[in-house]
Design a protein around this motif. Structure first.
Motif, PDB file in Angstrom:
ATOM      1  N   ILE A   3      17.848  32.693  32.312  1.00 12.27           N
ATOM      2  CA  ILE A   3      17.545  34.259  32.147  1.00 12.27           C
ATOM      3  C   ILE A   3      18.359  34.972  31.091  1.00 12.27           C
ATOM      4  CG2 ILE A   3      17.384  36.384  33.597  1.00 12.27           C
ATOM      5  CD1 ILE A   3      17.089  34.504  36.085  1.00 12.27           C
ATOM      6  N   LEU A   4      18.147  35.425  29.985  1.00 11.62           N
ATOM      7  CA  LEU A   4      18.910  36.086  29.233  1.00 11.62           C
ATOM      8  C   LEU A   4      19.573  37.173  30.013  1.00 11.62           C
ATOM      9  CD1 LEU A   4      19.127  35.350  26.217  1.00 11.62           C
ATOM     10  CD2 LEU A   4      18.050  37.734  25.765  1.00 11.62           C
ATOM     11  N   LYS A   5      20.967  37.386  29.865  1.00 14.71           N
ATOM     12  CA  LYS A   5      21.877  38.237  30.543  1.00 14.71           C
ATOM     13  C   LYS A   5      23.125  38.461  29.701  1.00 14.71           C
ATOM     14  CE  LYS A   5      23.703  34.671  33.532  1.00 14.71           C
ATOM     15  NZ  LYS A   5      23.789  34.131  34.921  1.00 14.71           N
ATOM     16  N   GLY A   6      23.638  39.534  30.074  1.00  6.78           N
ATOM     17  CA  GLY A   6      25.117  39.937  29.306  1.00  6.78           C
ATOM     18  C   GLY A   6      26.080  39.138  29.970  1.00  6.78           C
ATOM     19  N   PHE A   7      27.270  39.332  29.239  1.00  6.08           N
ATOM     20  CA  PHE A   7      28.385  38.650  29.531  1.00  6.08           C
ATOM     21  C   PHE A   7      29.695  39.493  30.133  1.00  6.08           C
ATOM     22  CE2 PHE A   7      28.921  39.225  25.141  1.00  6.08           C
ATOM     23  CZ  PHE A   7      30.431  39.571  24.975  1.00  6.08           C
ATOM     24  N   ILE A   8      29.673  40.883  29.917  1.00 11.63           N
ATOM     25  CA  ILE A   8      30.654  41.814  30.160  1.00 11.63           C
ATOM     26  C   ILE A   8      30.801  41.978  31.617  1.00 11.63           C
ATOM     27  CG2 ILE A   8      31.681  44.177  29.988  1.00 11.63           C
ATOM     28  CD1 ILE A   8      32.282  42.170  27.475  1.00 11.63           C
ATOM     29  N   GLU A   9      29.724  42.274  32.387  1.00 10.61           N
ATOM     30  CA  GLU A   9      29.807  42.505  33.763  1.00 10.61           C
ATOM     31  C   GLU A   9      30.253  41.199  34.312  1.00 10.61           C
ATOM     32  OE1 GLU A   9      26.833  43.842  37.574  1.00 10.61           O
ATOM     33  OE2 GLU A   9      26.081  43.765  35.555  1.00 10.61           O
ATOM     34  N   GLU A  10      29.684  40.145  33.996  1.00  9.65           N
ATOM     35  CA  GLU A  10      30.205  38.849  34.486  1.00  9.65           C
ATOM     36  C   GLU A  10      31.723  38.598  34.292  1.00  9.65           C
ATOM     37  OE1 GLU A  10      28.524  34.061  34.254  1.00  9.65           O
ATOM     38  OE2 GLU A  10      27.824  35.394  32.971  1.00  9.65           O
ATOM     39  N   PHE A  11      32.110  38.948  33.147  1.00  8.18           N
ATOM     40  CA  PHE A  11      33.375  38.851  32.918  1.00  8.18           C
ATOM     41  C   PHE A  11      34.418  39.511  33.695  1.00  8.18           C
ATOM     42  CE2 PHE A  11      37.260  41.052  30.618  1.00  8.18           C
ATOM     43  CZ  PHE A  11      37.899  40.011  30.524  1.00  8.18           C
ATOM     44  N   ASN A  12      33.890  40.741  33.915  1.00 13.26           N
ATOM     45  CA  ASN A  12      34.564  41.806  34.855  1.00 13.26           C
ATOM     46  C   ASN A  12      34.754  41.269  36.323  1.00 13.26           C
ATOM     47  OD1 ASN A  12      35.090  43.859  32.561  1.00 13.26           O
ATOM     48  ND2 ASN A  12      33.442  44.989  33.182  1.00 13.26           N
ATOM     49  N   THR A  13      33.594  40.875  36.897  1.00  9.65           N
ATOM     50  CA  THR A  13      33.566  40.238  38.162  1.00  9.65           C
ATOM     51  C   THR A  13      34.619  39.058  38.187  1.00  9.65           C
ATOM     52  OG1 THR A  13      31.273  41.003  38.467  1.00  9.65           O
ATOM     53  CG2 THR A  13      32.449  39.020  39.641  1.00  9.65           C
ATOM     54  N   LYS A  14      34.598  38.131  37.529  1.00  4.75           N
ATOM     55  CA  LYS A  14      35.432  37.139  37.311  1.00  4.75           C
ATOM     56  C   LYS A  14      36.959  37.352  37.021  1.00  4.75           C
ATOM     57  CE  LYS A  14      35.537  32.162  35.786  1.00  4.75           C
ATOM     58  NZ  LYS A  14      34.707  31.227  35.157  1.00  4.75           N
ATOM     59  N   ALA A  15      37.033  38.533  36.387  1.00  3.31           N
ATOM     60  CA  ALA A  15      38.696  39.030  36.254  1.00  3.31           C
ATOM     61  C   ALA A  15      38.985  39.580  37.416  1.00  3.31           C
ATOM     62  CB  ALA A  15      38.863  40.017  34.899  1.00  3.31           C
ATOM     63  N   ASN A  16      38.329  40.295  38.102  1.00  2.00           N
ATOM     64  CA  ASN A  16      38.530  40.772  39.585  1.00  2.00           C
ATOM     65  C   ASN A  16      38.893  39.985  40.601  1.00  2.00           C
ATOM     66  OD1 ASN A  16      38.521  43.632  38.373  1.00  2.00           O
ATOM     67  ND2 ASN A  16      36.206  44.007  38.853  1.00  2.00           N
ATOM     68  N   HIS A  17      38.148  39.036  40.483  1.00  2.00           N
ATOM     69  CA  HIS A  17      38.182  37.937  41.723  1.00  2.00           C
ATOM     70  C   HIS A  17      39.401  36.920  41.325  1.00  2.00           C
ATOM     71  CE1 HIS A  17      33.817  38.492  43.131  1.00  2.00           C
ATOM     72  NE2 HIS A  17      34.480  39.525  43.501  1.00  2.00           N
ATOM     73  N   HIS A  18      39.411  36.557  40.090  1.00  6.92           N
ATOM     74  CA  HIS A  18      40.576  35.408  39.750  1.00  6.92           C
ATOM     75  C   HIS A  18      41.374  36.310  38.501  1.00  6.92           C
ATOM     76  CE1 HIS A  18      37.910  32.684  41.946  1.00  6.92           C
ATOM     77  NE2 HIS A  18      37.095  33.088  41.314  1.00  6.92           N
ATOM     78  N   PRO A  19      42.251  37.050  38.929  1.00  8.61           N
ATOM     79  CA  PRO A  19      42.913  37.699  37.941  1.00  8.61           C
ATOM     80  C   PRO A  19      43.896  36.872  37.010  1.00  8.61           C
ATOM     81  CG  PRO A  19      43.478  38.494  39.877  1.00  8.61           C
ATOM     82  CD  PRO A  19      42.319  37.884  40.317  1.00  8.61           C
ATOM     83  N   ASN A  20      44.456  35.786  38.081  1.00 11.24           N
ATOM     84  CA  ASN A  20      45.540  35.031  37.369  1.00 11.24           C
ATOM     85  C   ASN A  20      45.075  33.845  36.665  1.00 11.24           C
ATOM     86  OD1 ASN A  20      47.508  36.948  38.151  1.00 11.24           O
ATOM     87  ND2 ASN A  20      47.411  36.208  40.234  1.00 11.24           N
ATOM     88  N   ARG A  21      43.732  33.737  36.545  1.00 12.00           N
ATOM     89  CA  ARG A  21      43.242  32.584  35.863  1.00 12.00           C
ATOM     90  C   ARG A  21      43.487  32.392  34.558  1.00 12.00           C
ATOM     91  NH1 ARG A  21      37.623  30.523  38.333  1.00 12.00           N
ATOM     92  NH2 ARG A  21      39.060  29.768  39.669  1.00 12.00           N
ATOM     93  N   VAL A  22      43.655  31.589  33.926  1.00 17.46           N
ATOM     94  CA  VAL A  22      43.864  31.516  32.256  1.00 17.46           C
ATOM     95  C   VAL A  22      42.732  31.420  31.585  1.00 17.46           C
ATOM     96  CG1 VAL A  22      45.172  30.628  30.282  1.00 17.46           C
ATOM     97  CG2 VAL A  22      46.355  30.542  32.471  1.00 17.46           C
ATOM     98  N   PHE A  23      42.425  32.611  30.813  1.00 16.58           N
ATOM     99  CA  PHE A  23      41.129  32.426  29.864  1.00 16.58           C
ATOM    100  C   PHE A  23      41.552  31.689  28.779  1.00 16.58           C
ATOM    101  CE2 PHE A  23      38.203  34.185  26.890  1.00 16.58           C
ATOM    102  CZ  PHE A  23      37.181  34.489  27.467  1.00 16.58           C
ATOM    103  N   ALA A  24      42.622  31.868  28.013  1.00 19.16           N
ATOM    104  CA  ALA A  24      43.016  31.381  26.814  1.00 19.16           C
ATOM    105  C   ALA A  24      44.413  31.196  26.532  1.00 19.16           C
ATOM    106  CB  ALA A  24      42.431  32.071  25.765  1.00 19.16           C
TER     107      ALA A  24
END
Length: 528
Positions: A4-25
């Protein structure tokens, strides 16, 4: 996986809120957590909105990879604006055209490119300019990110425009590919399939984000719990030390990167790394096994275009030389010049269709003619030559049209020829691709002097160097007395000599290798 084609910003926001200390890069080893990235992205988005940016406005970015790359891209996307990536090597008319054509509301620019930006003649107003990497004055990105502002607008959806990515045309100016949020997210899914990535993997990132090859990587930590190990640029001599230091499990290649790495001296630590898979496009058959055997990694080749969400096919079966089979959401057909299907192993144009609405681009910015040529009856006419074998594997055989693949870039003959023709001593010229020392091709330029004039190749090369990006700059220059032409006076390029020893060579008669590092490092640097 449901496609399903979907955007990534909302998904990013959710992950940042749930796992703020996870290393992205990590950039050169410095951690960038989801929380830090979200805070910086929100701050930039809020700042741009306060300065008058509206959703759908364009923001051009001319920068090398740095610790600010991800905040810039996510901040622009977060604001609902459209990113216009600019190759940091561009200058002169090429740079002016993209800025004039895309009409950005703001331009973010590394300080080192300010003079280039000013000299190109685009006339970017000072109040539309945000500098990166210089003094932390009030207008700099560094100062903006220290403000820490909240931003709560609704995230863009899949069909909203994410970027206008300019790709060289084959008979005219560069074309601006309209890339949606959903297309970039889908590119991430394709990488996920191609690379068999799993939780805990680390993707080594040397490629610049102004390429789709780099841009597609920014969604990987969102679609899977992986980390990006970013460095500022490619270095053949430091590559494996950086890979080992980052514990990378995946490396990406394009152009002649694998050949360059093979040319480095063998080392006892060649297999002492965590890399499982090297993936990308442009691995020659004779390099495939040599690289795999020496470094102990699996090669996974793919094929694609920016217009088709970056990756169309992937080779996960190990068929050496093939670019693999289509992603589940694509079908690939080979057609002849009349549009009829070709048989197994017969060469023709690669045509791509999708069962997923939005997987193919909707067109080129303000270029309906080019759009109508590329999109025919909901199918993408790629302009590439390929063949399908009896098992459904795609084999890539190059471009149909008048362009050269040089140092990882598609170089339009029109772009180089139209510039060279403006030299005061040049009456006519023609560009072709010839065999390269490393990578796909080098550029050979044929020039005819105006009546009664003579051309010094060294002088002409210096003149071109000031006006072309390094990857566009001809390596070889041949002065001719006359061109063989068709009845309509077109130059018969197929009759032009592809010899490398009957012409002036910029690398052997220009700057010496010792002045600028190794030949391989020079070749790699010109790709970025």
């Amino acid at each position: 996986m449901t496609h399903i084609l979907k955007g990534f910003i909302e998904e990013f926001n959710t992950k940042a809120n749930h796992h703020p200390n996870r290393v992205f890069a990590r950039f050169n080893g410095e951690e960038i957590t989801f929380a830090r990235l979200k805070t910086h992205a929100d701050t930039l988005a809020a700042h741009l909105r306060l300065r008058g940016l509206k959703p759908g406005d364009r923001v051009a970015v001319m920068m090398r990879n740095s610790q600010f790359s991800l905040p810039v891209l996510f901040g622009i996307a977060r604001a609902g604006a459209v990113w216009v990536p600019i190759n940091a090597q561009l200058k002169g008319e090429g740079l002016r055209y993209i800025l004039a054509h895309s009409k950005p509301k703001f331009v973010l620019c590394d300080v080192e490119y300010l003079a280039t930006l000013k000299d190109c003649g685009a006339g970017t107003p000072s109040d539309a300019l945000i500098t990166i990497g210089g003094p932390a004055d009030p207008g700099s990105l560094e100062a903006i990110l220290r403000e820490s502002k909240a931003f709560d607008d609704v995230a863009p959806d899949a069909n909203d425009l994410f970027a206008i990515m300019y790709t060289s045309g084959t008979t005219g100016r560069p074309k601006g590919v309209l890339v949606s949020h959903g297309m970039l997210r889908l590119a991430g899914e394709a990488v996920q399939r191609l690379t068999a990535m799993r939780s805990g993997d680390v993707f080594f990132v040397w490629e610049p984000f102004f390429h789709i090859g780099g841009a597609q990587l920014i969604v990987l930590p969102i679609v899977e719990d992986v980390t990006l190990a970013m460095v500022d640029r490619f270095s053949a001599s430091r590559f494996w030390d950086q890979v080992r230091g980052s514990a990378a499990t995946h490396i990406h290649y394009l152009g002649g990167i694998l050949q360059i790495l093979l040319k480095q001296p063998e080392h006892p630590l060649d297999r002492q790394h965590a890399v499982r898979i090297a993936w990308g496009g442009g691995c020659p058959k004779d390099v495939w096994k040599k690289f795999s055997d020496r470094f102990g990694v699996e090669i996974r080749e793919c094929y694609g275009m920016t217009e088709a969400s970056s990756i169309t096919t992937s080779n996960s079966d190990g068929v050496v030389g093939s670019v693999g089979k289509p992603m589940p959401w694509y079908t690939v057909e080979i057609v002849d010049e009349n549009g009829n299907p070709c048989g197994p192993d017969e060469r023709g144009e690669i045509v791509v269709r999708s069962t997923l609405d939005g997987a193919l681009f909707t067109g080129y910015l303000d270029n309906p003619e080019a759009t109508s040529r590329a999109l025919v009856k909901s199918a993408l006419r790629t302009g590439d030559v390929g063949a399908l074998d009896a098992n459904g594997n795609l084999w890539f055989h190059g471009r149909m049209t008048d362009s050269v693949r040089c140092k990882g870039e598609n170089v339009s003959a029109w772009e180089v020829e139209s510039l060279a023709a403006t030299h005061p001593l040049v009456e006519d010229c023609a560009m072709i691709g010839v065999e390269a020392y490393v990578g796909e091709q080098d550029i050979k330029l044929f020039v005819k002097a105006k009546n009664g004039k003579s051309i010094d190749p060294r002088e002409l090369s210096g003149w071109l160097t000031e006006r072309l990006a390094p990857y566009q700059n001809p390596r070889y220059i041949k002065v001719v007395g006359e061109f063989e032409r068709t009845p309509s006076q077109r130059i018969m390029k197929h009759l032009l000599s592809r010899e490398l020893h009957d012409c002036w060579d910029r690398l052997t008669t220009g700057q010496s290798v010792g002045q600028a590092g190794s030949r391989d490092d020079q070749a790699a640097k010109s790709m970025l």
